[in-house]
Scaffold this motif. Structure first.
Motif, short mmCIF file in Angstrom:
data_model
loop_
_atom_site.label_atom_id
_atom_site.label_comp_id
_atom_site.label_asym_id
_atom_site.label_seq_id
_atom_site.Cartn_x
_atom_site.Cartn_y
_atom_site.Cartn_z
N GLY B 337 0.81 -1.22 0.00
CA GLY B 337 0.00 0.00 0.00
C GLY B 337 0.84 1.26 0.00
O GLY B 337 1.97 1.27 0.48
N PRO B 338 0.27 2.36 -0.52
CA PRO B 338 1.02 3.61 -0.65
C PRO B 338 1.39 4.22 0.70
O PRO B 338 2.42 4.87 0.83
N GLU B 339 0.55 3.99 1.72
CA GLU B 339 0.82 4.60 3.03
C GLU B 339 2.13 4.08 3.62
O GLU B 339 2.90 4.82 4.23
N TRP B 340 2.34 2.78 3.43
CA TRP B 340 3.58 2.18 3.93
C TRP B 340 4.79 2.87 3.32
O TRP B 340 5.70 3.29 4.03
N PHE B 341 4.80 2.99 1.99
CA PHE B 341 5.95 3.59 1.30
C PHE B 341 6.07 5.06 1.67
O PHE B 341 7.17 5.58 1.88
N ASN B 342 4.92 5.72 1.74
CA ASN B 342 4.87 7.14 2.03
C ASN B 342 5.40 7.47 3.43
O ASN B 342 5.81 8.60 3.70
N SER B 343 5.36 6.47 4.30
CA SER B 343 5.81 6.72 5.68
C SER B 343 7.33 6.71 5.79
O SER B 343 7.89 7.03 6.83
N ILE B 344 8.01 6.32 4.72
CA ILE B 344 9.49 6.25 4.75
C ILE B 344 10.03 7.46 3.98
O ILE B 344 9.52 7.80 2.92
N GLY B 345 11.04 8.11 4.51
CA GLY B 345 11.68 9.19 3.77
C GLY B 345 11.34 10.57 4.27
O GLY B 345 10.95 10.76 5.42
N THR B 346 11.50 11.55 3.39
CA THR B 346 11.28 12.95 3.74
C THR B 346 9.97 13.43 3.10
O THR B 346 9.40 12.72 2.28
N PRO B 347 9.50 14.63 3.44
CA PRO B 347 8.20 15.07 2.90
C PRO B 347 8.11 15.02 1.38
O PRO B 347 7.06 14.69 0.84
N LYS B 348 9.19 15.32 0.67
CA LYS B 348 9.09 15.33 -0.79
C LYS B 348 9.84 14.19 -1.49
O LYS B 348 9.81 14.09 -2.70
N SER B 349 10.54 13.41 -0.71
CA SER B 349 11.27 12.27 -1.29
C SER B 349 10.95 11.04 -0.46
O SER B 349 11.45 10.89 0.66
N LYS B 350 10.10 10.18 -1.02
CA LYS B 350 9.62 9.04 -0.24
C LYS B 350 10.44 7.78 -0.53
O LYS B 350 11.01 7.63 -1.61
N GLY B 351 10.40 6.89 0.43
CA GLY B 351 11.05 5.59 0.25
C GLY B 351 12.53 5.61 0.56
O GLY B 351 13.01 6.38 1.39
N ILE B 414 19.82 13.46 2.94
CA ILE B 414 19.88 13.23 1.49
C ILE B 414 18.46 13.08 0.95
O ILE B 414 17.72 12.17 1.35
N ASP B 415 18.06 13.97 0.08
CA ASP B 415 16.87 13.76 -0.74
C ASP B 415 17.03 14.57 -2.03
O ASP B 415 18.01 15.29 -2.20
N TYR B 416 16.07 14.42 -2.93
CA TYR B 416 16.21 15.05 -4.26
C TYR B 416 16.45 16.56 -4.12
O TYR B 416 17.34 17.12 -4.75
N ASP B 417 15.61 17.19 -3.31
CA ASP B 417 15.63 18.65 -3.26
C ASP B 417 16.84 19.20 -2.52
O ASP B 417 17.44 20.19 -2.94
N ASN B 418 17.21 18.53 -1.42
CA ASN B 418 18.37 19.01 -0.66
C ASN B 418 19.65 18.94 -1.48
O ASN B 418 20.49 19.83 -1.40
N LEU B 419 19.79 17.87 -2.25
CA LEU B 419 21.03 17.75 -3.04
C LEU B 419 21.08 18.82 -4.12
O LEU B 419 22.15 19.38 -4.40
N ILE B 420 19.95 19.15 -4.71
CA ILE B 420 19.94 20.22 -5.72
C ILE B 420 20.26 21.55 -5.06
O ILE B 420 21.06 22.34 -5.57
N LYS B 421 19.66 21.78 -3.88
CA LYS B 421 19.95 23.03 -3.15
C LYS B 421 21.45 23.17 -2.85
O LYS B 421 21.99 24.27 -2.82
#
Lengths: 121, 597
Positions: B337-351, B414-421
């Motif tokens: 289920g999506p909730e499980w995956f969504n619960s891992i990671g940062t607000p904008k970078s899941k899993g 480490i997430d998509y947005d932080n690395l770009i920043k």
């Protein structure tokens, strides 16, 4: 040919008994001390019996390990479960079966042959 | 007879190249000799991840992790461990214990390298036999496909959107939205493609997944096909991955044999076929439009977007392209289920994200950690820090399209947005760690040389611009650069970035811009002081023996051009005119008396 979830489940149930040994976090670990003297006393038979018992009862959350202990002189068994350790005297295979099933199926220690324990089950 | 032991031998490309197949053969022969064959099951798995310690063998259920194995050591494990229950201490993994101030035995479960990893994409790598579909099924494989085929395509797409899964190949585009886009063009032939054209230097996560768990990709692509109405998929994988191709083809054949590919899958009425297409190793074919051109039989060159492949892709039809790691996540998202995956990671970078750790780091290999894990945790706790007591200098993420992160960035999650920043990017997950002995001009030069080789040549800014950038870097490293060279370098890098046709060209100058921003002082040293502090740029460095020299003669004996002279127990001298700056003396000196000046 797989046609349904039942077919998938049948394969899963067929293979799981071989995969369970690779479980990095087994719920129960039964450790048998091992050395030449214990071999003479029949430790191999106890180990074989324990492994066969778990397989026969389809108990997949437990593993059996033998560990060399130079000083051991009697047939004993150590059970690890939830960071708790219990040590038993295991004079016979019948007692061994009773101990294993007592823990796994009833969740209780088998007091009569208990040597000592750390923590409570 | 019920098995007493499972012996898993790493069968990833790294360990296979170190003879892990011969280790398995030796186990097979000796287990028969010692009459243990019926009690022990031995097999080759996919990559375990800790490549630094390879070839690796794990003995279950004891979870003993034997490192640097070779066939001659097998008998010791059989005689001691399997027969007597004695762990072979000298071959088993040990880790330094700060409290005991010595190295202590650690079982697989206790190792710091694995302890804080969370394995989703790599869930089966190093566990299942990649040649046995039944083991994949036993680990819930193809149950997600069965579940998906009972849902509507919209349900599946909504699940993926809700999960927050983003593409793991570099761009980080939301996977569910991509699938939704293609679904809008439903009707007629459409395609799904797995991009397994992994080309970043040092990155091998996709190869590891294909070698260790091909079925996870096959299952995900079939789900993808059902979700967008495609009946045909291609896996575009580079021919330099022969083991991955072999295991993938075997897995595809197995899936057909079990009715999990082909006509009327699981009696659902849905049919899906899957084929492998081999790439010739061009880096640019990792760009999706170039990849499509290559499958079509054309030269692998990108084209302008839009139209995007989800609208007009392979042979002008709607096409979804996802990379290997992205696909490997999909079955578990459908199943749990999506909730499980969504619960891992940062607000904008899941899993989670798989990283290939390389360069100056103790534990080189593959890891998978939740998004949001800090670089410090990855490099020091999991990666074991910098070897030989050297000082951390930078880490390059995102390969040739990325940039470098420095000491101040170590606590960044480490997430998509932080690395770009921070001036870098996630990329496919290559992480090259550098220490004080790395010259950052040389690092930029290395990546630019790679890009010059790999530019497809279609657009002038990339074809000509990257070559000019490389030439400027050569001038700087040879001591012929000036402050004007630096200005020219920066301006041209920006021009190439702004005007190249595809993402690869646009991102090609990133290593230059990133090192210019974070290590400008090193560039200045190269062009003004004519000095390379790391001693890497040979034209800018001389080796010098200091008074610390004890006259052991090791440097002189190891010098390939005999340019070091001196008597025993007396200070030695280097003839700098004859010296070729190979650094052999530097490495041989037991008292660190030799320095770069």
């Amino acid at each position: 040919m797989i046609k349904s979830i039942d077919d998938l489940l049948a394969i899963k149930n067929e293979v799981l008994p071989t995969l369970h040994l690779r479980n990095p976090k087994p719920e129960y670990t039964f450790i048998f001390p091992y050395n030449d003297m214990l071999m003479e006393l029949g430790i191999d038979k106890e180990i074989d019996y324990a492994i066969d018992l778990l397989a026969k009862r389809k108990i997949l959350n437990a593993v059996v390990i033998k560990r060399y202990q130079e000083e051991a002189t009697t047939l004993t068994l150590t059970l690890q479960h939830d960071n708790k350790t219990v040590n038993y005297n295991v004079p016979s295979i019948t007692i061994l079966e009773a101990i294993i099933l007592s823990h796994i199926e009833k969740g209780i220690t088998f007091d009569k042959y208990l040597l000592n324990s750390e923590g409570s089950l | 007879m019920n098995k007493h032991y499972e012996i898993v031998i790493c069968g990833g490309t790294g360990c296979m190249s170190s003879k892990s197949t011969k280790i398995k053969d030796e186990f097979d022969v000796l287990l028969k000799k010692y009459e243990l064959a019926d009690k022990v099951h031995v097999y080759l798995s996919g990559c375990f991840g800790l490549c630094e310690k390879g070839p690796v063998v794990i003995v279950y259920p004891d979870q003993t992790f034997y490192v640097h194995m070779n066939p001659s050591l097998v008998e010791s494990i059989i005689v001691n461990h399997l027969k007597l229950g004695k762990i072979v201490d000298e071959l088993a993994y040990h880790e330094f214990s700060p409290s005991l101030k010595q190295k202590v035995y650690k079982s697989f479960q206790e190792m710091s390298f694995y302890h804080s990893q969370e394995r989703i994409a790599l869930r089966n790598c190093g566990i299942i036999d990649p040649y046995n579909i039944k083991e994949y099924i036993a680990r819930d494989g193809y149950f997600a496909l069965e579940k998906a085929l009972r849902q509507t395509p919209e349900d599946i797409i909504n699940t993926l959107i809700a999960s927050g899964l983003r593409g793991r190949g570099g761009g980080g585009f939301p996977t569910g939205l991509k699938w939704q886009f293609a679904n809008k063009f439903r009707g007629g032939q459409s395609y799904v493609i797995c991009n397994a054209d992994e080309g970043d230097p040092g990155a091998f996560m996709d190869r590891a997944i294909l070698e260790g768990d091909s079925h996870s990709v096959i299952e995900a692509m079939t789900i993808n096909g059902y979700a967008i109405g495609a009946s045909l998929g291609y896996i575009y994988v580079r021919a330099e991955y022969p083991l991955a191709v072999k295991r993938l083809q075997h897995a595809i054949d197995e899936a057909y044999a079990y009715g999990l590919l082909g006509k009327n899958i699981l009696d659902s009425g849905f049919s899906f076929d899957l084929e492998i297409r081999l790439g010739a190793g061009a880096f640019v074919c990792g760009e999706e439009t170039a990849l499509i051109a290559s499958i079509e039989g054309q030269r692998g060159m990108p084209r302008n977007k839009p139209p995007f492949p989800a609208d007009k892709g392979l042979w002008g039809r709607p096409t979804i392209i996802n990379n290997v790691e992205t696909y490997a996540n999909v079955p578990l998202i459908i199943l749990k289920g999506p909730e499980w995956f969504n619960s891992i990671g940062t607000p904008k970078s899941k899993g989670t994200k798989v990283f290939a750790l390389g360069g100056k780091i103790a534990n080189t290999g593959l890891i998978e950690v939740p998004m949001g894990t800090t670089l410090r945790h990855v490099i020091y706790d999991i990666g074991g820090g910098i070897p030989k007591g050297k000082k951390f200098k930078a880490v390059q993420t995102g390969g040739p399209s990325g940039g470098c992160l420095v000491e101040d960035d170590l606590d960044t999650p480490i997430d998509y947005d932080n690395l770009i920043k921070k001036g870098s990017m996630m990329g496919s997950g290559g992480m090259i760690v550098m220490d004080e002995d790395n010259c950052m001009v040389d690092v930029a030069k290395f990546y630019m040389e790679f890009i010059v080789e790999e530019s497809c040549g279609k657009c002038t800014p990339c074809r000509e611009g990257t070559r000019r950038l490389y030439e400027l870097l050569m001038l700087i490293s040879e001591g012929k650069g000036t402050l004007e060279t630096l200005s020219e370098l920066k301006q041209l890098a920006k021009d190439v970035q702004d005007t190249s046709l595809c993402g690869l060209g646009q991102s090609a100058p990133n290593p230059i811009l990133s090192t210019l921003e974070k290590f400008y002082d090193e560039y200045i040293e190269h062009v003004v002081d004519k000095k390379c502090r790391a001693g890497v740029c040979k034209a800018l460095t001389k080796l010098y023996i200091t008074d610390k020299c004890i006259g052991c003669t090791k440097c002189a004996r190891g010098c390939p051009v005999n340019c070091i002279t001196g008597e025993v127990r007396k200070l030695h001298r280097i003839d700098t005119d004859k010296c070729i700056k190979c650094n052999a003396c530097l490495q041989n000196c037991p008292v660190h008396a030799i320095i770069h000046v």
